[in-house]
Enzyme design. Structure first.
Site, PDB file in Angstrom:
ATOM      1  N   SER A 140       0.800  -1.187  -0.094  1.00 35.92           N
ATOM      2  CA  SER A 140       0.086  -0.100   0.060  1.00 35.92           C
ATOM      3  C   SER A 140       0.922   1.252   0.004  1.00 35.92           C
ATOM      4  O   SER A 140       1.990   1.143   0.374  1.00 35.92           O
ATOM      5  CB  SER A 140      -0.708   0.070   1.316  1.00 35.92           C
ATOM      6  OG  SER A 140      -1.705   1.266   1.673  1.00 35.92           O
ATOM      7  N   TYR A 153      -2.024  -0.681  10.711  1.00 33.74           N
ATOM      8  CA  TYR A 153      -1.970  -1.039   9.223  1.00 33.74           C
ATOM      9  C   TYR A 153      -0.798  -0.509   8.522  1.00 33.74           C
ATOM     10  O   TYR A 153      -0.067  -1.411   7.611  1.00 33.74           O
ATOM     11  CB  TYR A 153      -3.100  -0.294   8.342  1.00 33.74           C
ATOM     12  CG  TYR A 153      -3.346  -0.543   7.333  1.00 33.74           C
ATOM     13  CD1 TYR A 153      -3.999  -1.781   6.648  1.00 33.74           C
ATOM     14  CD2 TYR A 153      -3.075   0.473   6.154  1.00 33.74           C
ATOM     15  CE1 TYR A 153      -4.177  -1.886   5.383  1.00 33.74           C
ATOM     16  CE2 TYR A 153      -3.320   0.199   4.772  1.00 33.74           C
ATOM     17  CZ  TYR A 153      -3.925  -0.877   4.339  1.00 33.74           C
ATOM     18  OH  TYR A 153      -4.314  -1.251   2.957  1.00 33.74           O
TER      19      TYR A 153
END
Ligand code: NDP
Length: 245
Positions: A140, A153
């Site tokens: 990501s 995350y």
């Protein structure tokens, strides 16, 4: 190796980027193994993608359960002859301020996003070593940046990037390792956020930057694994045009 001879395993194939990737790789001629927990979704996708000489199988799998992954690897070997491409895509983004309220979600994200990818790779490694093969890790933008509210995350994705880079060097040339780092993509990802403020913030941001379609990421993955044997795309960072961070 032609795409028609290849078998791709996609984790998290029941929605979003995983589903779109399964469609793109099947379109390019690969046999596909669809792994996820929601059986109904992957069964329907397998029915849609199989046929005309292409095989598509749905395997109910929880990436946090090694036995479940081992059983999936055995089925891929028995029914499709082994994996040539593994896309580690399963993931959750449970954004929230770091606190004791998030103990379970912290653990869950590490177990799915990071450990899940590691264990999936470990159980499919023998099949991939038959090479030439591809390992694609879906990281990501959060693997390159850090913001308040996404600490865990981001940790899973930064972890994935470090692990992937070491593997890239360790497994070459038999296994080509690629990391894909999307920005905002319009999927179910934000639906699972339980912290209301974080959820609203993420949804607003996705709207503001005009989150891109998962099909765009799938095309990048299909392009990456479709390169000639001698070419390796190591890393792709891709954002909506309007996303700054
Ligand atoms: P979705 O929520 O649409 O897809 C997540 C997928 O992960 C689902 O198929 C889900 O299937 C699967 N999954 C979750 N937990 C497990 C588990 N324990 N075992 C097996 N599968 C699991 O979101 P996206 O498509 O957006 O996310 C895919 C990946 O892309 C993730 O790794 C995410 O971090 C990454 N990403 C997404 C971005 C975005 O903006 N959307 C941006 C950057 C990266 P099921 O529930 O059926 O098990």
């Amino acid at each position: 190796m032609s795409a028609n001879d290849r078998v791709a395993v996609i984790t998290g194939a029941s929605s979003g980027i995983g589903e779109a990737t399964a469609r793109a790789l099947a379109r390019d001629g690969m046999d596909v193994a669809l792994l996820a927990r929601r059986r109904d979704k992957i069964d329907a996708l397998a029915s849609e993608l199989g046929g005309d000489g292409r095989r598509a199988i749905a395997i109910e799998t929880d990436v946090t359960d090694r036995d479940s992954l081992l059983a999936a690897a055995q089925r891929v070997k028995d029914e499709l002859g082994g994996a040539d491409v593994l896309v580690n895509n399963a993931g959750q983004m449970l954004l929230a301020p770091f606190s004791s309220d998030q103990v379970q979600e912290t653990r869950r994200m590490i177990e799915i996003n990071l450990l899940g990818a590691m264990v999936a790779t470990e159980v499919f490694l023998e099949q991939l070593r038959d090479g030439p093969s591809d390992l694609v890790n879906i990281s990501s933008v959060a693997g390159r940046t850090a913001r308040p509210g996404n600490s865990v995350y981001a940790a899973t994705k930064w972890g994935m990037n470090g692990w992937s880079e070491a593997l890239r060097q360790e497994l070459a040339p038999e296994i080509r390792v690629s990391v894909i780092e999307p920005g905002a993509v319009a999927t179910e990802l934000t639906d699972h956020i339980t912290d209301e403020e974080a959820k609203q913030g993420a949804e607003q941001m996705y709207q503001d930057v005009d989150a891109i379609s998962p099909d765009e990421i799938a095309e990048i993955i299909a392009f990456t694994v479709g390169r000639p044997d001698g070419v390796a795309i190591n890393e792709v960072l891709v954002r909506p045009r309007g996303q700054a961070f």
